[in-house]
Design a protein around this motif. Structure first.
Motif, PDB file in Angstrom:
ATOM      1  N   PRO A 159      -5.605  -1.937   2.783  1.00  0.00           N
ATOM      2  CA  PRO A 159      -5.766  -1.013   3.904  1.00  0.00           C
ATOM      3  C   PRO A 159      -4.680   0.065   3.932  1.00  0.00           C
ATOM      4  N   ASP A 160      -5.100   1.269   4.272  1.00  0.00           N
ATOM      5  CA  ASP A 160      -4.237   2.439   4.473  1.00  0.00           C
ATOM      6  C   ASP A 160      -3.705   3.068   3.194  1.00  0.00           C
ATOM      7  N   TYR A 161      -3.970   2.474   2.038  1.00  0.00           N
ATOM      8  CA  TYR A 161      -3.532   3.098   0.785  1.00  0.00           C
ATOM      9  C   TYR A 161      -4.127   4.496   0.640  1.00  0.00           C
ATOM     10  N   PHE A 162      -5.441   4.619   0.829  1.00  0.00           N
ATOM     11  CA  PHE A 162      -6.077   5.916   0.618  1.00  0.00           C
ATOM     12  C   PHE A 162      -5.742   6.909   1.728  1.00  0.00           C
TER      13      PHE A 162
ATOM     14  N   GLY B  93       0.808  -1.213   0.000  1.00  0.00           N
ATOM     15  CA  GLY B  93       0.000   0.000   0.000  1.00  0.00           C
ATOM     16  C   GLY B  93       0.839   1.259   0.000  1.00  0.00           C
ATOM     17  N   LEU B  94       1.908   1.257   0.794  1.00  0.00           N
ATOM     18  CA  LEU B  94       2.804   2.413   0.821  1.00  0.00           C
ATOM     19  C   LEU B  94       3.501   2.594  -0.521  1.00  0.00           C
ATOM     20  N   ARG B  95       3.934   1.491  -1.107  1.00  0.00           N
ATOM     21  CA  ARG B  95       4.613   1.574  -2.405  1.00  0.00           C
ATOM     22  C   ARG B  95       3.666   2.076  -3.495  1.00  0.00           C
ATOM     23  N   ALA B  96       2.434   1.571  -3.481  1.00  0.00           N
ATOM     24  CA  ALA B  96       1.462   1.999  -4.490  1.00  0.00           C
ATOM     25  C   ALA B  96       1.129   3.475  -4.347  1.00  0.00           C
ATOM     26  N   ALA B  97       0.974   3.935  -3.109  1.00  0.00           N
ATOM     27  CA  ALA B  97       0.670   5.352  -2.882  1.00  0.00           C
ATOM     28  C   ALA B  97       1.860   6.243  -3.208  1.00  0.00           C
ATOM     29  N   GLN B  98       3.064   5.748  -2.995  1.00  0.00           N
ATOM     30  CA  GLN B  98       4.263   6.533  -3.277  1.00  0.00           C
ATOM     31  C   GLN B  98       4.345   6.930  -4.741  1.00  0.00           C
ATOM     32  N   ALA B  99       3.738   6.118  -5.608  1.00  0.00           N
ATOM     33  CA  ALA B  99       3.731   6.458  -7.035  1.00  0.00           C
ATOM     34  C   ALA B  99       3.047   7.798  -7.280  1.00  0.00           C
TER      35      ALA B  99
END
Length: 440
Positions: free
Chosen positions: A220-223, A181-187
């Motif tokens: 979870p927590d991505y958004f 999730g952190l990696r996906a959001a970092q994009a």
């Protein structure tokens, strides 16, 4: 011979003649369980007497009045109801005729917000690949489905796309959900920095990706991380809940389950349940205040915005959902649907993933479960599944291009909120038979 330009010119379609509850009927008397709500539209099913009564009553009073001259009671009451149940800081509603119009309006609101607040350099929109935000040109530009965009690309505004939060396809072996999730959001942050933070006006995303990927929820927590990034760089967060919202996932708004509130939210489909064409943008107080304290108007408009008949239908739909506590049924029947799909397809040779929330579920088909390799697009597997399902009296929403707009197949399920366990069992049984026949 037909004089309608149908979606598929050479298709031979049955004629819909009626509907009651979770079923539709064709002119030959054949019944179909509507397990997709059309396209996640018919949340109350068909022929609900209280909604049709509300439409009759409104038609007797007022069918239409242009918004340059009048407001109207159904629109005002519906706005009050929607704002009362909306995420934090949402203060106003803007009514249009569908999801694409809502997304167009939201994009214009984002742009005008930055013009009104003295930041006209903010122009860039970031969205996600394999998203769907509508078919009008602005919405199509924001969307990330390459097949839909390709031939119209010369007409589209420049937009920018990052990978979706799509764990089945993008989470690495051994990577935790939290890390993914952190990696996906970092994009998102990476793209903002690449474009220049002062040039980005909005990030657009579906909390649960619908038609193009088949009910894909974020981890979870991505958004939450996305919300933090948007706040850090003063980027507006536009959540597109046209398909996944208005109770479809078990809460009135899908983003409630992600623990975030948007600056702008688009809704449609389940808002009016198909009884009238209607969509809306829900906007936050700071967006409204920028307009109110600046030019004093939103530079946009449509002939049928705030349509009295459409608003009366939507108000009746939302009142029935609240009075009958249908979101509790969405959660209960959603759990039953998830369980039954797992029992039927958990070990199926050609089902790679079962996912979704509430009564918004998808299954992804693969030729090889171990490698996740999709079927060849030339097989048109999704079309075969649709045909086999209809032959069994079942309406589902299969689609191709799940992975990249070309490869991959999924089936989306979005049955009416009034469905019961017995009907869900019938849906899963017929779907299983249809898939087995299609892949044979």
């Amino acid at each position: 011979m037909t004089h309608i330009l149908h979606r598929q010119i050479h298709a031979s379609l049955p004629v819909a003649a009626g509907g009651k509850g979770i079923e539709l009927f064709d002119r030959d008397g054949r019944a179909y369980i509507d397990a997709s709500g059309g396209a996640a539209v018919s949340c109350l099913g068909h022929g609900h007497p209280e909604v049709t009564a509300a439409l009759h009553a409104q038609a007797d009073k007022l069918a239409y009045a242009h918004t340059s001259f009048f407001t109207n009671e159904p629109a005002e009451t519906l706005a009050d109801k929607l704002v009362a149940g909306a995420p934090q800081d949402i203060s106003h509603a803007y009514f249009v005729s569908g999801g694409s119009e809502a997304v167009e309006a939201a994009l214009k609101m984002a742009r005008q917000f930055f013009v009104e607040t003295g930041r006209p350099e903010r122009r860039n929109v970031i969205a996600r690949r394999q998203s769907y935000h509508g078919n009008t040109l602005g919405a199509l530009a924001a969307g990330g489905n390459e097949w839909r965009r390709a031939q119209f690309r010369p007409l589209l505004i420049d937009t920018h796309h990052i990978d979706p939060c799509y764990a089945y396809r993008y989470q690495k072996a051994g990577e935790s959900e939290a890390a993914y999730g952190l990696r996906a959001a970092q994009a998102l942050e990476d793209k903002i920095l690449e474009l220049g933070p002062d040039s980005v006006m909005a990030f657009v995303a579906e909390p649960v990706v619908g038609a193009t990927a088949g009910a894909v929820p974020a981890v979870p927590d991505y958004f939450r991380r996305v919300r933090e990034i948007c706040d850090r760089y003063s980027v507006l967060l536009i959540l597109d809940e046209v398909m996944c919202g208005m109770g479809r996932t078990g809460t009135l708004h899908a983003c409630e389950q992600d623990g975030v509130a948007p600056d702008l939210m688009t809704i449609a489909k389940g808002l009016g349940g198909g009884y009238q064409p209607i969509g809306a943008v829900l906007l936050s107080r700071r967006i409204f205040d920028a307009f109110a304290e600046g030019s004093g108007f939103f530079q946009h408009g449509h002939t049928y915005m705030c349509h009295p008949m459409a608003c009366a239908a939507a108000l009746a739909v939302q009142e029935v959902i609240a009075r009958d506590d249908l979101l509790a049924n969405v959660r209960a029947m959603g759990a039953h649907l998830s369980r039954r799909l797992g029992e039927r397809f958990g070990n199926h040779a050609h089902i790679g993933d079962i996912r979704g929330r509430g009564l918004f579920m998808g299954v992804e088909l693969v030729e090889d479960r171990s490698t996740k390799a999709p079927f060849e697009p030339k097989r048109k597997l999704n079309a075969k599944i649709k045909r086999e399902a209809m032959a069994r009296g079942l309406l589902v929403y299969p689609a191709g291009g799940t992975i990249d707009g070309v490869r991959g197949d999924h089936v989306l399920l979005a049955p009416p909120f009034i469905i019961d366990a017995a009907a869900i069992d019938a849906v899963v049984e017929r779907l299983g038979d249809a898939i087995d026949a299609a892949v044979a």
